[in-house]
Design a protein around this motif. Sequence first.
Motif, PDB file in Angstrom:
ATOM      1  N   HIS A 103       0.825  -1.210   0.000  1.00 47.99           N
ATOM      2  CA  HIS A 103       0.000   0.000   0.000  1.00 47.99           C
ATOM      3  C   HIS A 103       0.864   1.266   0.000  1.00 47.99           C
ATOM      4  N   GLN A 157      -3.962   1.662   6.937  1.00 53.97           N
ATOM      5  CA  GLN A 157      -4.343   0.314   6.516  1.00 53.97           C
ATOM      6  C   GLN A 157      -3.736  -0.736   7.433  1.00 53.97           C
ATOM      7  N   ASP A 178      -3.613  -9.021   1.728  1.00 56.83           N
ATOM      8  CA  ASP A 178      -4.307  -7.761   1.518  1.00 56.83           C
ATOM      9  C   ASP A 178      -5.391  -7.616   2.581  1.00 56.83           C
ATOM     10  N   TYR A 180      -8.833  -7.026   2.655  1.00 52.88           N
ATOM     11  CA  TYR A 180     -10.119  -7.725   2.613  1.00 52.88           C
ATOM     12  C   TYR A 180     -10.002  -9.232   2.883  1.00 52.88           C
ATOM     13  N   VAL A 197     -11.796   0.965   5.826  1.00 51.65           N
ATOM     14  CA  VAL A 197     -10.934   0.569   4.701  1.00 51.65           C
ATOM     15  C   VAL A 197     -11.459   1.162   3.396  1.00 51.65           C
ATOM     16  N   VAL A 198     -12.787   1.115   3.216  1.00 53.09           N
ATOM     17  CA  VAL A 198     -13.394   1.711   2.015  1.00 53.09           C
ATOM     18  C   VAL A 198     -13.099   3.209   1.973  1.00 53.09           C
ATOM     19  N   ALA A 201      -9.093   3.585   1.385  1.00 51.84           N
ATOM     20  CA  ALA A 201      -8.555   3.101   0.109  1.00 51.84           C
ATOM     21  C   ALA A 201      -9.495   3.392  -1.058  1.00 51.84           C
ATOM     22  N   GLY A 202     -10.744   2.950  -0.929  1.00 49.29           N
ATOM     23  CA  GLY A 202     -11.683   3.089  -2.038  1.00 49.29           C
ATOM     24  C   GLY A 202     -12.028   4.522  -2.371  1.00 49.29           C
ATOM     25  N   TYR A 256     -11.637  -1.980  -3.958  1.00 54.96           N
ATOM     26  CA  TYR A 256     -11.727  -1.256  -2.686  1.00 54.96           C
ATOM     27  C   TYR A 256     -12.942  -0.348  -2.534  1.00 54.96           C
ATOM     28  N   ALA A 260     -16.638  -4.441   2.388  1.00 56.19           N
ATOM     29  CA  ALA A 260     -15.563  -5.392   2.691  1.00 56.19           C
ATOM     30  C   ALA A 260     -15.974  -6.823   2.380  1.00 56.19           C
ATOM     31  N   ASP A 266     -10.920 -10.967  -7.769  1.00 60.57           N
ATOM     32  CA  ASP A 266      -9.955 -10.002  -7.218  1.00 60.57           C
ATOM     33  C   ASP A 266      -8.511 -10.403  -7.523  1.00 60.57           C
TER      34      ASP A 266
END
Length: 267
Positions: A103, A157, A178, A180, A197-198, A201-202, A256, A260, A266
Motif C-alpha cells: 500500500h 491500513q 491484503d 479484505y 478501509v473503504v 482506500a476506495g 476497494y 468489505a 480479485d
Amino acid sequence: MKYTDNITEFILLGLSQNMKIKHVCFLLFLFCYIAIWMGNLLIMISITCSQLNDQPMYFFLNYLALSDLCYTSTVTPKLVTDLLAESSTISYTDCMAQLFAMHFFGGIEICILTVMAYDRYVAICRPLYYTIIMSRHRRYAMVSASCAGAFLHSFVQGLLTINLPFCGPNEIDHYFCDVYPLLKLACTDTYRVGILVVANAGMMGLVIFVVVMLSYILILYTIKAYPAESRYKALSTCSSHITVVVLFFVPILFIYIRPATTFPEDK
C-alpha cells in the motif's frame, strides 16, 4: 484448515492448486517480472544519464518507474517462487510487512500519477507559468508529499489490520496479504473496520481518479482551439499517461470501493 488461539502464519492458496497451471503461471509471471525490471531500469538509466531529468515530465517519470519497481517487488518474487511449491505459507509478521509495503509503494505510484496529470494540465493550459509552477523545488516538494501521503495511507491500513484478532482458519484465498482477505479471517465483527478501509482506500482512489479525469477534461477543452498539429502533439504526450491511469485505477476501484468482501476475480 487450522484453528488456533493465536495464528503465527497464514497459508496462501494462490492462483490455482493445479501444478500444470502453476508452472504455466510461473513462466508467465517470471517473464513479466523480468520485463518490468528491464523496462523500468532502462527508463531510469535513460533519464538519469541525460538532461531529461531537468524536464518535469521526465523527472516524475523517473520516480514513477522507481516506485513501480518497488511496488511490483513487494508481491511478485514470492508469487513466482510459491508457484513452484506445493503449498505456500507466510508468517504473520511478513504478512503485515507485505501489506504495509504494497500500500505504501502503490500509494506513491498513485500520487505521482496524479502529479503527472497536474504537470500536463499546467504545461498545456498555463504554459506561460509552467517553469515557475514546476520549479525544481516544487517538484521535489510534490514527490515528498506523495511519499508522505502514501505513508499515511499505508499506516492507517496496517493499523486497521494489525489490531484484528486471528484465531482461525488461517487460509488466505489469495496470492498475497491484503486487507479484505484478512478481514475475512478475523475472529470479530469487521463491519466498522471494513467501512474505514473503504474510506481510506476506495474513496481515496475514487477522488484521485476523478481529479485526474477532470484535469484531462480541462486539457481537452483547452486544446479545442489549437491547430490540428498542436492538438495532436498535446494529445500524444497525454495518451500513454491516460492509459496507465485507467489500467491502474480501474482494478483499485473494483476491489476497494465496494463493501468489505472478496471475490475470486480479485486475484
